[in-house]
Design a protein around this motif. Sequence first.
Motif, PDB file in Angstrom:
ATOM      1  N   CYS A 306      -6.180  10.405 -51.594  1.00  0.00           N
ATOM      2  CA  CYS A 306      -6.491  10.202 -52.925  1.00  0.00           C
ATOM      3  C   CYS A 306      -8.259  10.217 -53.176  1.00  0.00           C
ATOM      4  N   GLY A 307      -8.839  10.830 -54.155  1.00  0.00           N
ATOM      5  CA  GLY A 307     -10.203  10.420 -54.536  1.00  0.00           C
ATOM      6  C   GLY A 307     -10.969  10.967 -53.434  1.00  0.00           C
ATOM      7  N   THR A 308     -12.096   9.998 -53.218  1.00  0.00           N
ATOM      8  CA  THR A 308     -13.308  10.221 -52.163  1.00  0.00           C
ATOM      9  C   THR A 308     -12.465  10.597 -50.766  1.00  0.00           C
ATOM     10  N   SER A 309     -11.461   9.689 -50.698  1.00  0.00           N
ATOM     11  CA  SER A 309     -10.956  10.107 -49.144  1.00  0.00           C
ATOM     12  C   SER A 309     -10.141  11.396 -48.905  1.00  0.00           C
ATOM     13  N   SER A 353      -7.341   6.700 -45.830  1.00  0.00           N
ATOM     14  CA  SER A 353      -7.699   5.518 -47.117  1.00  0.00           C
ATOM     15  C   SER A 353      -8.553   4.404 -46.596  1.00  0.00           C
ATOM     16  N   GLN A 354      -9.744   4.290 -47.363  1.00  0.00           N
ATOM     17  CA  GLN A 354     -10.621   3.354 -47.149  1.00  0.00           C
ATOM     18  C   GLN A 354      -9.887   1.954 -47.112  1.00  0.00           C
ATOM     19  N   SER A 355      -9.384   1.487 -48.316  1.00  0.00           N
ATOM     20  CA  SER A 355      -8.492   0.329 -48.387  1.00  0.00           C
ATOM     21  C   SER A 355      -7.192   0.137 -47.238  1.00  0.00           C
ATOM     22  N   THR A 358      -3.676   1.877 -50.857  1.00  0.00           N
ATOM     23  CA  THR A 358      -3.661   2.990 -52.146  1.00  0.00           C
ATOM     24  C   THR A 358      -1.938   3.317 -52.073  1.00  0.00           C
ATOM     25  N   VAL A 404     -17.179  -0.351 -56.151  1.00  0.00           N
ATOM     26  CA  VAL A 404     -16.139   0.568 -56.335  1.00  0.00           C
ATOM     27  C   VAL A 404     -16.327   1.982 -56.178  1.00  0.00           C
ATOM     28  N   ALA A 405     -17.392   2.426 -55.907  1.00  0.00           N
ATOM     29  CA  ALA A 405     -17.720   4.049 -55.767  1.00  0.00           C
ATOM     30  C   ALA A 405     -17.897   3.908 -54.011  1.00  0.00           C
ATOM     31  N   SER A 406     -16.917   4.733 -53.354  1.00  0.00           N
ATOM     32  CA  SER A 406     -16.844   4.689 -51.905  1.00  0.00           C
ATOM     33  C   SER A 406     -18.006   5.570 -51.519  1.00  0.00           C
ATOM     34  N   LEU A 489     -17.918  13.576 -58.320  1.00  0.00           N
ATOM     35  CA  LEU A 489     -17.021  12.324 -58.714  1.00  0.00           C
ATOM     36  C   LEU A 489     -17.979  11.070 -58.647  1.00  0.00           C
ATOM     37  N   LYS A 490     -18.833  10.861 -57.768  1.00  0.00           N
ATOM     38  CA  LYS A 490     -19.775   9.949 -57.718  1.00  0.00           C
ATOM     39  C   LYS A 490     -20.707   9.526 -59.030  1.00  0.00           C
ATOM     40  N   GLU A 493     -18.220   8.635 -62.171  1.00  0.00           N
ATOM     41  CA  GLU A 493     -17.570   7.327 -62.026  1.00  0.00           C
ATOM     42  C   GLU A 493     -18.533   6.137 -62.232  1.00  0.00           C
TER      43      GLU A 493
HETATM   44  C1  F6R Z   1     -14.192   7.057 -55.468  1.00  0.00           C
HETATM   45  C2  F6R Z   1     -13.302   5.992 -55.140  1.00  0.00           C
HETATM   46  C3  F6R Z   1     -11.776   6.498 -55.235  1.00  0.00           C
HETATM   47  C4  F6R Z   1     -11.145   6.290 -53.858  1.00  0.00           C
HETATM   48  C5  F6R Z   1      -9.642   6.419 -53.982  1.00  0.00           C
HETATM   49  C6  F6R Z   1      -8.794   6.317 -52.828  1.00  0.00           C
HETATM   50  O1  F6R Z   1     -15.553   6.411 -55.265  1.00  0.00           O
HETATM   51  O2  F6R Z   1     -13.530   5.132 -54.346  1.00  0.00           O
HETATM   52  O3  F6R Z   1     -11.604   7.857 -55.621  1.00  0.00           O
HETATM   53  O4  F6R Z   1     -11.632   7.046 -52.937  1.00  0.00           O
HETATM   54  O5  F6R Z   1      -9.035   5.519 -55.031  1.00  0.00           O
HETATM   55  O6  F6R Z   1      -8.974   5.021 -52.105  1.00  0.00           O
HETATM   56  P1  F6R Z   1      -8.700   4.729 -50.631  1.00  0.00           P
HETATM   57  O7  F6R Z   1      -9.622   5.440 -49.756  1.00  0.00           O
HETATM   58  O8  F6R Z   1      -9.013   3.205 -50.459  1.00  0.00           O
HETATM   59  O9  F6R Z   1      -7.242   5.188 -50.474  1.00  0.00           O
END
Ligand code: F6R
Length: 613
Positions: A306-309, A353-355, A358, A404-406, A489-490, A493
């Motif tokens: 999702c998103g940046t990932s 996924s960073q976190s 998700t 928050v912004a990746s 996106l950056k 947001e």
């Molecule tokens: C944008 C941002 C979000 C995450 C998205 C997925 O700056 O941070 O779009 O990239 O919510 O999150 P992860 O990578 O943690 O699964």
Amino acid sequence: MCGIVGYVGNRSIVKTLLDGLKRLEYRGYDSAGLALLEADKIQVVKTIGKVKNLENRILNEYGEIEIAGPSAGIAHTRWATHGAPSERNAHPHLDSSGRFAIVHNGIIENYLELKSHLQGKGRVFVSETDSEVLAHLIAECYEGDLLSATAAALKKVHGTYGIAVIAVTDPGTIVVARHGSPIVIGVGNGETLIASDVSAIAAYTQRVIYLNDGDLAKITAETIDIRNIENIPVSREIAHIDWNPEAAEKSGYDHFMLKEICEQPEAVANAIRGRMDKGSATAILAGLNMTTREMAQVNRIVIAACGTSLHAGMVAQYFFEELASIPVDVEQAAEFRYRNPIIEPNSLVIPISQSGETADTLAAVREAANKGAIVAALCNVVGSTIARESGRGIYLHAGPEIGVASTKAFTCQVSVLLMMALLFGRNRRLSREDGLKIIDDVNSIPGLISQVLERKEAIEKIAKKYAGAKDFFYIGRGCLYPVALEGALKLKEISYIHAEGYHAAELKHGPIALLEAGVPVVALANNIPGKDKMIGNIQECHARQSPVIATATDGDNEIAGIADDVIWIPECSKFAAVVPTVVALQLLAYYIAKERGCEIDQPRNLAKSVTVE
Ligand code: F6R
């Protein structure tokens, strides 16, 4: 997204809970509260807005609350889903008797049904939240043991939860449970902490236990008793957190986002260190845990994120297809989960996924595993649910990402994905010579980022010039197309400017209708394949009076001659170009948001990890 902290031990409980909540602020929230267990009553304080408001309220109304230990308390930051942000809806929630308090992350899907049942039994609800039913339900199920009552209550619940419960019946005790929303237990000396995110408690202990879905735990200052929902003891390992808490501080930067942008040379160096072998001109990614034969059998890759990932996944599609000739589908994780995707035995699914928490990406992992795919995750947070459930994968080693912004997660994802494409490429048709070139590309990335960072004043100047715009377009081609999406996106947001990313060729299929003076276009016109066509696209924008900010390769006078402003990117290969270009766009967005006075680290409505659908 919502955050949970809990503490039982001898420290100042209010200070510890507030400190934990502050460390979770980056996740995004709109109200906060805490509940403390005193001898025979639970004291609750809640406010809307920042944790600072909660702190001030406590100081004004109660003076500093120092409770002689051992004592227990739970605290929460809420990101509204059911019911507007308000004190009433903020957690913790009490049952009608005031003897049980809960904090909850996740969504209780059958709360209306449970609520009317409980109201029928005389229970009075004070909030509009789904979470409040848990407090009443646990009280209703209580027959002398808090863990059993919680388990009995949770059996009636459909949905997702990470919860923490305290009760006057069980002094010095917190019960936690998880199903779809993370809970981590921090193991201290004579104290125990709980949180939804390890960053809340890393300053107190480096020894943690990650609960699995279906786990409940009863914790005191000295004991941790973990059970499943049938009340059968289960054992979970103690893990060691691999980052020090200072990594989660601002260290003199105005914002976490700027700190994390500037950390990228080091973050990427950590992500690639020890993972390339010049001797065999390939990458060593032991976490994939695949033999060369298994790799050779992979006939399709599906990336879910999702998103940046997701944007990192879109970049990787170019890498895998060009270097390894493997067809790649990139799927928005929610779409993957609900579309009944076709997965064959030799499909490799890569969740990114960073976190690692998700919700949609996690569901995609489960769907892929159920369909028999090999699942190898790219996560940053060690021990996160996606990393653990995938069973194999590659950690980014980017360090904690708090803004928050990746930012740094993306550049580490791209760097790791390039190494992964190299590995699969060398496993098939990529020559040794070409493999060595990719190794050079990967090794060049930290230096390329540093060069862009040295130019940040020039980018800031451009940002100030355009900070008043209401709409922006970003256009790119090839592997800079997903970079255009990421740049847009950056910007949206953190600056709240409407920004759209498009493939440059798509411009004239509709969006060009919106171009006019005052609508800047960021054109990614680096000197890589596709540049000639970008020149045409820049002319199209000019013809509609849109000012053009171009990224261009150092010394490219042709682009400088047609763009209104140029962000210079050091000369590099088309694969490596993704990273310095995105860093320039991160800086552009950052400085525009700063110029507009935005709350960069905690943009409105956004959460750091989206653990609900
Ligand atoms: C944008 C941002 C979000 C995450 C998205 C997925 O700056 O941070 O779009 O990239 O919510 O999150 P992860 O990578 O943690 O699964």
